[in-house]
Design a protein around this motif. Structure first.
Motif, PDB file in Angstrom:
ATOM      1  N   TRP A  66       0.759  -1.061  -0.132  1.00 37.07           N
ATOM      2  CA  TRP A  66      -0.135   0.121  -0.016  1.00 37.07           C
ATOM      3  C   TRP A  66       0.867   1.379  -0.057  1.00 37.07           C
ATOM      4  O   TRP A  66       0.500   2.185  -0.777  1.00 37.07           O
ATOM      5  N   ILE A  67       2.094   1.367   0.786  1.00 42.62           N
ATOM      6  CA  ILE A  67       2.886   2.351   0.848  1.00 42.62           C
ATOM      7  C   ILE A  67       3.190   2.807  -0.581  1.00 42.62           C
ATOM      8  O   ILE A  67       3.586   4.030  -1.153  1.00 42.62           O
ATOM      9  N   SER A  68       3.679   1.546  -1.429  1.00 40.21           N
ATOM     10  CA  SER A  68       4.241   1.866  -2.708  1.00 40.21           C
ATOM     11  C   SER A  68       3.488   2.623  -3.914  1.00 40.21           C
ATOM     12  O   SER A  68       3.473   3.080  -4.687  1.00 40.21           O
ATOM     13  N   GLU A  69       1.909   2.385  -3.441  1.00 41.63           N
ATOM     14  CA  GLU A  69       0.942   2.969  -4.301  1.00 41.63           C
ATOM     15  C   GLU A  69       0.593   4.423  -3.667  1.00 41.63           C
ATOM     16  O   GLU A  69       0.207   5.123  -4.317  1.00 41.63           O
ATOM     17  N   PHE A  70       0.253   4.335  -2.143  1.00 41.46           N
ATOM     18  CA  PHE A  70      -0.291   5.480  -1.499  1.00 41.46           C
ATOM     19  C   PHE A  70       0.375   6.714  -1.688  1.00 41.46           C
ATOM     20  O   PHE A  70      -0.061   8.052  -2.194  1.00 41.46           O
ATOM     21  N   GLY A  75       0.477  11.976  -4.192  1.00 38.59           N
ATOM     22  CA  GLY A  75       1.540  12.828  -4.711  1.00 38.59           C
ATOM     23  C   GLY A  75       0.834  13.566  -6.192  1.00 38.59           C
ATOM     24  O   GLY A  75       0.993  14.594  -6.542  1.00 38.59           O
ATOM     25  N   LEU A  76       0.506  12.587  -6.986  1.00 34.29           N
ATOM     26  CA  LEU A  76      -0.013  12.831  -7.960  1.00 34.29           C
ATOM     27  C   LEU A  76      -1.567  13.737  -7.922  1.00 34.29           C
ATOM     28  O   LEU A  76      -2.017  14.710  -8.530  1.00 34.29           O
ATOM     29  N   ARG A  77      -2.306  13.484  -6.932  1.00 37.76           N
ATOM     30  CA  ARG A  77      -3.420  13.977  -6.611  1.00 37.76           C
ATOM     31  C   ARG A  77      -3.164  15.480  -6.048  1.00 37.76           C
ATOM     32  O   ARG A  77      -4.019  16.193  -6.114  1.00 37.76           O
ATOM     33  N   LEU A  78      -1.975  15.526  -5.480  1.00 39.38           N
ATOM     34  CA  LEU A  78      -1.577  17.135  -4.828  1.00 39.38           C
ATOM     35  C   LEU A  78      -1.762  17.923  -6.375  1.00 39.38           C
ATOM     36  O   LEU A  78      -1.974  19.240  -6.167  1.00 39.38           O
TER      37      LEU A  78
END
Length: 137
Positions: A66-70, A75-78
């Protein structure tokens, strides 16, 4: 073909639920007279956490850490937060449009952008383990 339609349908359901979370937080804070940019940022944070969870579990059925995706997901959602806040600043702060109308208009654009970001950059099926959404294996 069915798998793609199912994925798109589930993404749509997740998007509606994420939008509900976003709107509940935003309009709740707006009713308390919290600054619209702060309200949007807090609503964004709640929606990102919810959206990640529902996309990971329901839509893309990811098996990765999950950390490798979240981290890249958030970040992209920023980028979308920056765009949302800029558009809200222009619509509400400069053009003096109503907060609810502005929020809804801006949301339409970000939902579409977020699908493309997730599909192409976060939950891609290249060299990662995902369960096929339709059972096509």
């Amino acid at each position: 073909m069915f798998g793609k339609l199912k994925e798109l349908f589930l993404y749509g359901i997740g998007g509606v639920l994420t939008t509900v979370v976003n709107y509940l937080v935003y309009f709740g804070l707006d009713n308390w007279k919290i600054n619209y940019l702060l309200a949007n940022t807090l609503a964004w944070a709640a929606a990102v956490i919810f959206s990640y969870w529902i996309n990971r579990k329901l839509v893309f059925e990811s098996k990765r850490s999950w950390i490798s995706e979240f981290v890249p997901f958030a970040g992209l959602r920023l980028m979308t937060l920056a765009v949302e806040n800029l558009l809200l600043f222009l619509l509400i702060g400069q053009l003096h449009m109503s907060s609810p109308v502005s929020k809804i208009a801006v949301s339409i654009l970000t939902v579409l952008g977020n699908y493309v970001i997730c599909k192409k950059h976060i939950f891609h099926t290249g060299n990662v383990e995902h369960r096929a959404a339709s059972g096509d294996r």
